[in-house]
Motif scaffolding. Structure first.
Motif, PDB file in Angstrom:
ATOM      1  N   THR A 349       0.654  -1.053  -0.026  1.00 61.00           N
ATOM      2  CA  THR A 349      -0.117   0.124  -0.095  1.00 61.00           C
ATOM      3  C   THR A 349       0.873   1.156   0.132  1.00 61.00           C
ATOM      4  O   THR A 349       2.077   1.128   0.273  1.00 61.00           O
ATOM      5  CB  THR A 349      -0.826  -0.041   1.293  1.00 61.00           C
ATOM      6  N   ASN A 410     -13.227  10.376 -11.487  1.00 62.70           N
ATOM      7  CA  ASN A 410     -11.647  10.008 -11.035  1.00 62.70           C
ATOM      8  C   ASN A 410     -11.243   9.216 -12.206  1.00 62.70           C
ATOM      9  O   ASN A 410     -10.423   8.113 -12.068  1.00 62.70           O
ATOM     10  CB  ASN A 410     -12.139   9.058  -9.712  1.00 62.70           C
ATOM     11  N   SER A 754      -6.069   6.739 -12.066  1.00 63.68           N
ATOM     12  CA  SER A 754      -6.166   6.196 -10.636  1.00 63.68           C
ATOM     13  C   SER A 754      -5.519   4.780 -10.737  1.00 63.68           C
ATOM     14  O   SER A 754      -5.399   4.168 -11.762  1.00 63.68           O
ATOM     15  CB  SER A 754      -7.617   6.155 -10.297  1.00 63.68           C
ATOM     16  N   THR A 755      -4.970   4.533  -9.662  1.00 65.08           N
ATOM     17  CA  THR A 755      -4.482   3.241  -9.310  1.00 65.08           C
ATOM     18  C   THR A 755      -5.317   2.441  -8.254  1.00 65.08           C
ATOM     19  O   THR A 755      -5.745   3.077  -7.161  1.00 65.08           O
ATOM     20  CB  THR A 755      -3.120   3.000  -9.010  1.00 65.08           C
ATOM     21  N   TYR A 756      -5.822   1.147  -8.381  1.00 61.54           N
ATOM     22  CA  TYR A 756      -6.382   0.483  -7.272  1.00 61.54           C
ATOM     23  C   TYR A 756      -5.622  -0.357  -6.479  1.00 61.54           C
ATOM     24  O   TYR A 756      -5.993  -0.870  -5.463  1.00 61.54           O
ATOM     25  CB  TYR A 756      -7.491  -0.432  -7.930  1.00 61.54           C
ATOM     26  N   ARG A 757      -4.392  -0.391  -6.698  1.00 61.99           N
ATOM     27  CA  ARG A 757      -3.517  -1.194  -5.879  1.00 61.99           C
ATOM     28  C   ARG A 757      -1.986  -0.566  -6.103  1.00 61.99           C
ATOM     29  O   ARG A 757      -1.658  -0.042  -7.047  1.00 61.99           O
ATOM     30  CB  ARG A 757      -3.324  -2.774  -6.456  1.00 61.99           C
TER      31      ARG A 757
END
Length: 855
Positions: A349, A410, A754-757
């Motif tokens: 993260t 987003n 955007s990044t989700y991870r």
């Protein structure tokens, strides 16, 4: 500007002719407070740095002569036994680069020798090669010179690494603390946290960039133990298990007991014979050889042998080894895991990444190093990353229909039930390629029904037929021929295979038949990825129709680029956008040629595009290079198609060249831009009619990342004052063009997705040529808005769509045009020039020539 250096100590690069940043006074953008993984440093102003030709030597007891030692690792170990505390003598500091050079802050007497305690090894300082000073770096960041000090930066980076030499192991340019706890994965692999350190020179600021990397290593164990952990039992592996192990161990380096672990072998494959069944010479088996020649009695004779080659040598002489004498070489990265961001499926993260970086800089403790102190190198704040304010750009206006604005949230683009220009498919084939149609028929029926329903809602459906074909090339080819006779326009291919390799080969066979042999556009769908739930299946099919309509020549959404081009276009202007990239061989043996791809927009809104691909080989015995040999020919063909569609040629061109490192920029300036101008000569004729050209390098091979933790812009609490705040990714649309960028040239970081991870690592854009004359704000906004023009995607991309599609096209073209039958060539140790490159255009079927076949 990142501090990539040339591979020699001779490099200088004068970039005074490159465009400077034209700053405009746009104060409307929102601000966001960021942290970056850079730490501000100071450096003494005028410490001399001397470079010496040096060698580590050992005494040959037989000839009583000194001979030079090869091998970086061994030289480094011996050097540490000779030099104490980095001092050749008291207060005479030296550091070794593990090659043939010694650096020092003192002018040494040459030649001179220094011996280790037993007198069997010595350091031989031969002669002075060159001299620099820390003032080279300080002058550059103060803007007093335009010559980037590659050599001085390289030497200083080497010094930082040498200051940690007793504590780290360097593997493939990443550093790992040897005393750090290793995470055992339980299957013969382990994970280690490593880091990369580079110096960054910006306006009035020297920073140290620290990036952490988690890498997956083969565990330090015998090969038999590794096999047992992989198959889950202490037994002989089956034939199927050996095939799986072949992939896992491919190119793995093996050492043996009988060679005292000095000779390294490269794993090739299991051979399904036991040692007693393999004969070295008539009458002497492998078992006999080890018993008589090596005095090793094999005690596990029922295990299969492996075929290997001596590492870094010719691949024409194979060797066979019994498993029980083999060990996996220590400190060896398992590449397939390590290439998936962070060691397998785990991605840290932003908070974890932030803490790893800050803990790493503290663990390095450079400020206490005598070697760093010798050059006055000091990190001014090891407790916190460099922080500054960045701007957030205005998102684009997007239409999903003539009168329907698309909702954007987003970076996610919602069609809202509309497509800008739907192109119906009057004759569609939906074909299941697999061996278990009856068992999967109900799922296929639900999928087809849902897909047709979605296609009807978006007005791209005409008529379809369903088919069931065995996944065998002959049957696939015959099916495509039949579809040609029935005038099929488009085929949706449901692929169903149990093994990943079989699935990959099935896709290649489908694409080969559709794209090359018969001229039918295809969209492949993995049966295993079809969602079960109704809502998910609807969303999945909406994603598919974006790709289907795009491939069929329709337009899904149209981005209003007028907002970005407001001051740089007139009614007479026709813009064209290009993206280019090159993909090299899949592994170090260069089994595949390099594949270059160029995508060109068909209209000024970049809603449609066409592409060209070529493969290129360096000369025999040469390295592949990043220069695209066929760039002129490909640009010429794409310009011609643009003219066919619009009636006239574009007068302004923006070219995004992806896959560039700083030390390769000069190749673009010297080779590719002149080749583009030659294409202009052929298409436009007189130079006064040439279009205005802007060329932007897209650099993704950097280690800079950004964090934010404060969602309230009115809060001024620092992270150190409130540790409860959670670190997060920067916002979409964030642009950085101050603090850590080039002192005066036009470059900027832009986070367009955007990044989700994990942590976003936005590209660094560097303007190499700008005849259009964009201000910083104008080009940043244009680049950002072009990241929304990828018609296949439901969200903005990390880079402009033409550049992103070029990367995908190169990857897909490699699968389609290159295979294991390509002759393997030996590319060892020689540089390549543009004159060494041979290229070949890769053509698809004439029916699909100007459609996005590879996207």
């Amino acid at each position: 500007m990142a501090s990539d250096h040339t591979e020699s100590y001779q490099g200088t690069l004068v970039l005074s002719k490159m465009p400077t940043r034209i700053v405009s006074k746009n104060s409307d953008d929102r601000k966001e407070h960021l942290y970056t993984n850079h730490f501000t440093c100071s450096l003494a102003n005028s410490i001399p740095i001397y470079l010496y030709d040096a060698a580590i030597e050992e005494m040959n007891t037989k000839s009583n002569n000194w001979r030079e030692i090869d091998g970086r690792a061994r030289c480094a170990v011996i050097m540490q036994s000779i030099i104490s505390n980095h001092q050749l003598q008291p207060n005479v500091f030296v550091w070794y680069d593990e090659q043939k050079y010694l650096c020092s802050t003192s002018n040494l007497l040459t030649p001179q020798f220094k011996f280790n305690e037993n007198g069997q090894n010595r350091l031989h300082v031969k002669s002075l090669i060159n001299q620099w000073s820390t003032i080279d770096i300080n002058d550059y960041i103060r803007g007093q010179t335009e010559i980037y000090p590659y050599d001085t930066v390289h030497i200083l980076e080497t010094l930082l690494k040498r200051s940690l030499q007793d504590r780290i192991k360097t593997v493939k340019n990443k550093n790992y603390f040897v005393d750090e706890t290793v995470k055992e994965l339980g299957n013969g692999f382990e994970q280690r946290n490593g880091f990369i350190q580079t110096l960054n020179l910006s306006s009035h600021r020297l920073t140290l960039n620290i990036q952490t990397r988690m890498s997956t290593f083969y565990s330090d164990m015998s090969l038999i133990d590794f096999i047992h952990k992989q198959i889950g039992r202490n037994d002989i592996p089956s034939v199927d298990e050996c095939q799986q192990l072949n992939q896992i161990l491919q190119k793995c380096l093996i050492v043996t007991q009988e060679s005292n672990r000095r000779i390294e072998y490269e794993f090739d494959a299991f051979v399904y014979k036991r040692p007693a069944e393999i004969y070295i010479r008539p009458g002497e088996s492998l078992t006999d050889y080890f018993q008589h020649a090596k005095n090793i009695t094999l005690i596990q004779p029922d295990y299969p042998c492996i075929q290997v080659y001596v590492a870094r040598s010719a691949y024409d002489r194979m060797h066979f080894l019994p498993l029980e004498i083999c060990e996996i070489k220590q400190w060896q990265i398992y590449e397939p895991f390590s290439q998936i961001q962070e060691g397998g499926n785990y991605v840290p993260t932003p908070e974890e990444r932030y803490l790893r970086i800050t803990n790493t800089i503290k663990s390095c403790n450079y400020n206490s190093s005598l070697l760093c102190q010798a050059l006055g190198f000091y990190i001014t704040n090891i407790d916190e990353m460099l922080e500054f304010d960045a701007r957030i750009l205005t998102p684009p206006r997007i239409k999903s229909g003539l009168h329907y604005p698309a909702h954007v949230d987003n970076g996610v683009i919602f069609l809202g039930g509309h497509i800008f220009t739907p192109k119906p498919i009057s004759n569609l084939a939906i074909t299941y390629f697999g061996r278990n149609f009856k068992g999967n028929e109900s799922v296929v029926d639900v999928f087809v029904h849902t897909l047709i329903d979605v296609m009807e809602r978006y007005n791209i459906y005409g008529h379809h037929e369903e088919h069931n074909i065995a996944p065998i090339f002959e049957d696939i080819d015959e099916h495509f021929q039949s579809m040609v006779e029935q005038r099929c326009q488009f085929m949706i291919c449901l692929m169903d295979e149990s093994h990943e390799d079989d699935l990959t080969q099935l896709r290649i066979n489908i694409k080969k038949c559709g794209s090359i042999r018969h001229g039918i556009m295809t969209q492949c769908v993995r049966y295993s990825e079809i969602p079960i739930s109704e809502n998910n299946l609807n969303s999945y099919c909406e994603g598919l129709i974006r790709k289907i309509n795009f491939k069929n020549g329709g337009i899904n959404t149209k981005v209003d680029l007028d907002m970005a081009l407001e001051k740089k276009q007139s009614e007479k202007d026709l813009y064209m956008f290009f993206g280019a990239n090159i993909l090299h061989g899949m592994n170090d043996s260069h089994e595949y040629p390099s594949i270059a791809a160029i995508i060109g927009s068909v209209d000024s809104s970049c809603a449609r595009s066409a592409g060209r691909v070529c493969k290129q080989y360096p000369g025999n015995g040469k390295f592949p290079i990043d220069t695209i040999a066929g760039i002129g020919k490909m640009v010429e063909e794409l310009l011609d198609y643009n003219r066919q569609e619009n009636g006239y040629l574009p007068n302004k061109i923006v070219f995004y060249r992806d896959g560039i490192e700083n030390k390769r920029v000069s190749k673009i300036l010297e080779c590719e831009i002149p080749a583009i101008r030659q294409a202009f000569d052929k298409m436009y004729g007189d130079k006064t009619k040439h279009p205005l050209l802007t060329v932007v390098a897209v650099k993704r091979r950097h280690n800079t990342c950004f964090f934010t933790y404060n969602s309230d812009p009115n809060q001024e609490t620092s992270k150190s004052e409130d540790s409860s705040r959670v670190t997060d990714n920067m916002s979409i649309g964030c642009v950085i063009d101050t603090t850590i960028v080039h002192p005066y040239q036009h470059d900027f970081y832009l986070n367009s997705h955007s990044t989700y991870r994990g942590v976003n690592r936005p590209p660094l854009y560097h303007v190499l040529l700008d005849e259009i004359g964009f201000t910083a704000d104008e080009l940043q906004l244009l680049t950002y808005h072009l990241c929304f023009t990828d018609a296949r995607s439901s969200a903005s991309e990390a880079i402009p769509s033409v550049a992103h599609q070029a990367s995908i096209a190169a990857l897909n073209a490699r699968d389609l045009f290159c295979n294991d039958d390509v002759t393997e060539q030996d590319y060892h140790m020689k540089d390549t020039t543009i004159n060494d490159l041979a290229y070949e255009m890769l053509n698809v079927h004439e029916n699909l020539k100007n459609l996005p076949v590879f996207s």
